[in-house]
Write a protein that holds these residues in place. Sequence first.
Motif, mmCIF file in Angstrom:
data_model
loop_
_atom_site.group_PDB
_atom_site.id
_atom_site.type_symbol
_atom_site.label_atom_id
_atom_site.label_comp_id
_atom_site.label_asym_id
_atom_site.label_seq_id
_atom_site.Cartn_x
_atom_site.Cartn_y
_atom_site.Cartn_z
ATOM 1 N N PHE A 171 6.732 -5.309 -2.485
ATOM 2 C CA PHE A 171 6.117 -4.684 -3.393
ATOM 3 C C PHE A 171 6.997 -4.209 -4.197
ATOM 4 C CE2 PHE A 171 4.078 -0.897 -5.213
ATOM 5 C CZ PHE A 171 2.711 -0.918 -4.989
ATOM 6 N N GLU A 172 7.972 -3.410 -4.020
ATOM 7 C CA GLU A 172 8.961 -2.865 -4.773
ATOM 8 C C GLU A 172 9.873 -3.893 -5.824
ATOM 9 O OE1 GLU A 172 10.919 0.227 -2.366
ATOM 10 O OE2 GLU A 172 9.161 0.807 -1.999
ATOM 11 N N LYS A 173 10.042 -5.084 -5.264
ATOM 12 C CA LYS A 173 10.499 -5.861 -6.325
ATOM 13 C C LYS A 173 9.672 -6.497 -7.213
ATOM 14 C CE LYS A 173 12.639 -10.371 -5.120
ATOM 15 N NZ LYS A 173 12.793 -11.404 -4.257
ATOM 16 N N LEU A 174 8.327 -6.662 -6.902
ATOM 17 C CA LEU A 174 7.283 -7.161 -7.693
ATOM 18 C C LEU A 174 6.695 -6.068 -8.689
ATOM 19 C CD1 LEU A 174 5.394 -9.694 -5.413
ATOM 20 C CD2 LEU A 174 7.454 -10.030 -6.966
ATOM 21 N N ARG A 175 6.889 -4.939 -8.360
ATOM 22 C CA ARG A 175 6.316 -3.823 -9.223
ATOM 23 C C ARG A 175 7.343 -2.783 -9.447
ATOM 24 N NH1 ARG A 175 0.833 -3.263 -9.509
ATOM 25 N NH2 ARG A 175 1.164 -1.080 -9.767
ATOM 26 N N PRO A 176 8.273 -3.098 -10.420
ATOM 27 C CA PRO A 176 9.417 -2.343 -10.506
ATOM 28 C C PRO A 176 8.954 -0.824 -10.873
ATOM 29 C CG PRO A 176 9.656 -4.324 -11.694
ATOM 30 C CD PRO A 176 8.388 -4.299 -11.161
ATOM 31 N N GLY A 177 9.699 0.187 -10.348
ATOM 32 C CA GLY A 177 9.371 1.548 -10.772
ATOM 33 C C GLY A 177 8.213 1.987 -9.946
ATOM 34 N N THR A 178 7.598 1.450 -9.010
ATOM 35 C CA THR A 178 6.437 1.787 -8.115
ATOM 36 C C THR A 178 6.913 1.515 -6.692
ATOM 37 O OG1 THR A 178 5.227 0.110 -8.140
ATOM 38 C CG2 THR A 178 4.820 1.525 -9.995
ATOM 39 N N THR A 179 6.264 2.124 -5.872
ATOM 40 C CA THR A 179 6.684 2.004 -4.347
ATOM 41 C C THR A 179 5.250 1.874 -3.579
ATOM 42 O OG1 THR A 179 6.319 4.569 -3.924
ATOM 43 C CG2 THR A 179 8.714 3.698 -4.542
ATOM 44 N N LEU A 180 5.541 1.337 -2.410
ATOM 45 C CA LEU A 180 4.018 1.154 -1.661
ATOM 46 C C LEU A 180 3.448 2.466 -1.258
ATOM 47 C CD1 LEU A 180 2.159 -0.824 -0.357
ATOM 48 C CD2 LEU A 180 3.670 -1.018 1.652
ATOM 49 N N GLN A 181 4.576 3.167 -0.812
ATOM 50 C CA GLN A 181 4.328 4.634 -0.325
ATOM 51 C C GLN A 181 3.459 5.279 -1.531
ATOM 52 O OE1 GLN A 181 4.206 5.603 3.023
ATOM 53 N NE2 GLN A 181 2.770 7.081 1.955
ATOM 54 N N GLY A 182 3.962 5.410 -2.768
ATOM 55 C CA GLY A 182 3.306 5.791 -3.768
ATOM 56 C C GLY A 182 1.727 5.481 -4.236
ATOM 57 N N ARG A 183 1.741 4.003 -3.747
ATOM 58 C CA ARG A 183 0.307 3.568 -4.105
ATOM 59 C C ARG A 183 -0.460 4.064 -2.962
ATOM 60 N NH1 ARG A 183 -1.202 0.324 -8.240
ATOM 61 N NH2 ARG A 183 -2.423 -1.232 -7.859
ATOM 62 N N LEU A 184 0.044 4.112 -1.541
ATOM 63 C CA LEU A 184 -0.758 4.601 -0.683
ATOM 64 C C LEU A 184 -1.144 5.885 -0.652
ATOM 65 C CD1 LEU A 184 0.893 2.749 2.445
ATOM 66 C CD2 LEU A 184 -1.160 2.189 1.363
ATOM 67 N N ASN A 185 -0.261 6.828 -1.239
ATOM 68 C CA ASN A 185 -0.601 8.123 -1.503
ATOM 69 C C ASN A 185 -1.873 8.423 -2.527
ATOM 70 O OD1 ASN A 185 1.436 8.945 0.078
ATOM 71 N ND2 ASN A 185 2.852 9.273 -1.516
ATOM 72 N N GLY A 200 -7.414 -4.152 -1.616
ATOM 73 C CA GLY A 200 -7.141 -5.549 -1.604
ATOM 74 C C GLY A 200 -5.944 -6.167 -1.948
ATOM 75 N N PHE A 201 -5.691 -7.331 -1.822
ATOM 76 C CA PHE A 201 -4.097 -7.817 -2.205
ATOM 77 C C PHE A 201 -4.203 -9.417 -2.499
ATOM 78 C CE2 PHE A 201 -4.892 -10.231 1.914
ATOM 79 C CZ PHE A 201 -5.817 -9.340 2.608
ATOM 80 N N MET A 202 -3.127 -9.925 -2.859
ATOM 81 C CA MET A 202 -3.112 -11.116 -3.240
ATOM 82 C C MET A 202 -2.488 -12.253 -2.339
ATOM 83 S SD MET A 202 -1.559 -11.151 -7.199
ATOM 84 C CE MET A 202 -0.722 -9.781 -6.963
ATOM 85 N N VAL A 203 -3.002 -13.280 -2.296
ATOM 86 C CA VAL A 203 -2.584 -14.425 -1.229
ATOM 87 C C VAL A 203 -1.633 -15.448 -2.043
ATOM 88 C CG1 VAL A 203 -3.563 -16.401 0.239
ATOM 89 C CG2 VAL A 203 -4.705 -14.130 -0.021
ATOM 90 N N GLY A 204 -0.617 -15.710 -1.352
ATOM 91 C CA GLY A 204 0.357 -16.622 -2.153
ATOM 92 C C GLY A 204 1.514 -16.125 -2.897
ATOM 93 N N LEU A 205 1.470 -14.739 -2.978
ATOM 94 C CA LEU A 205 2.735 -14.222 -3.779
ATOM 95 C C LEU A 205 3.974 -14.992 -3.153
ATOM 96 C CD1 LEU A 205 1.914 -10.378 -3.664
ATOM 97 C CD2 LEU A 205 2.113 -11.675 -5.685
ATOM 98 N N PRO A 206 4.927 -15.240 -4.161
ATOM 99 C CA PRO A 206 6.107 -15.759 -3.913
ATOM 100 C C PRO A 206 6.853 -14.629 -2.859
ATOM 101 C CG PRO A 206 5.754 -15.813 -6.069
ATOM 102 C CD PRO A 206 4.881 -15.080 -5.614
ATOM 103 N N GLY A 207 7.388 -15.202 -1.613
ATOM 104 C CA GLY A 207 7.879 -14.192 -0.823
ATOM 105 C C GLY A 207 7.165 -13.696 0.227
ATOM 106 N N GLN A 208 5.829 -14.264 0.068
ATOM 107 C CA GLN A 208 4.798 -13.540 1.127
ATOM 108 C C GLN A 208 4.918 -14.577 2.323
ATOM 109 O OE1 GLN A 208 0.911 -14.320 0.350
ATOM 110 N NE2 GLN A 208 0.399 -12.112 0.291
#
Length: 352
Positions: A171-185, A200-208
């Motif tokens: 998450f943090e690699k693909l969305r620079p400047g944001t965090t998963l925890q921030g999203r959940l907050n 929701g979410f994406m299927v097939g992201l590189p690194g997934q």
Amino acid sequence: MTTKIEKVITKALITHELNKEEIIMLLEAEGKDKELLFQEADKLRKNNFGDEVHLRGIIEFSNYCSRECFYCGLRCQNHVVNRNRMTIDEIYEAAKEARNQGYMTIVLQSGEDSWYKVDILAELINKMKDNLDLAITMSVGEHSKNFYKILREAGADRYLLKHETSDKELFEKLRPGTTLQGRLNRLKDLRELGYQIGGGFMVGLPGQSIETLADDILLTKELDVEMAGIGPFIPHPETPLRGYPVGSVSMVLKVIAITRLLLPLTHLPATTALANLSPEGRFKALSCGANVIMPDLTPMIYKTNYEIYPKSSELLNFDNSFASWEKELLQHGRRVSKDYGHTPKPGFFAKL
Ligand code: SF4
């Protein structure tokens, strides 16, 4: 004799709970096992929602975005895309036209664009609620709780904010400047404000990995969202992820079917990204658990600019009128719902 897969599906149908190992087993299902998964998810959808499909018309009103998500063609470093902002009057008129056709839900979507001040958006929502008799979904990214509160008080019913991936590092690699925890907050803020939440979410992201996907399904279950948009990753040439393979349609369908088993009352769209990959993709999703379609109602002059992923010409030229969808869905044995399509979860509105 009952196979392992049959046992897992039966357990999911009875309890709507599965552990990570069981989810992975279903994600790896092929052949007859995969067909069984699709059939059972389809039956469950039919039992809970009938044959009605909810249409949520999207108006993509601004493709400006201050973020730089690696998977998105709207990232601010893409200097090739034509940027546009619709005026408030243009947005209102597009919503009015949609309502006149029969649409009962409008999704107002944009990048994270601070050009539209919250009070202006609130005024627009207020006017739409007063005059157009619509359910309104907002999809304008991460903001403060106060921002969400102002929109909610103006009449917004729902908010879309996908968690995108449950893998914190990814998450943090693909969305620079944001965090998963921030999203959940943010999702917690939206929950506290009484929004119907679209995750929701994406299927097939590189690194997934397949484990990540199982975690994505489990996180969606934990968040208990009212809608979950699950679509394939599609690389955009003007992003750092150009050159990576597209997400698999078959895997997206399996993820939708498993999510249906675990979240029987959650609205599941057959996503536009799926239709972009395979013309029949949207209808396949409708036959393995999905019950929502989100037609793009952005005026044609702006439509081509809203490129999270490259849109096929077929998709861009698709007739998204309400009447055309009624006809199209009828050919696939389904009917268009004529109501707002609020969550059917018992007690949801009593808690507000
Ligand atoms: S995914 Fe959303 S926040 Fe990220 S760049 Fe695209 S529009 Fe902006």
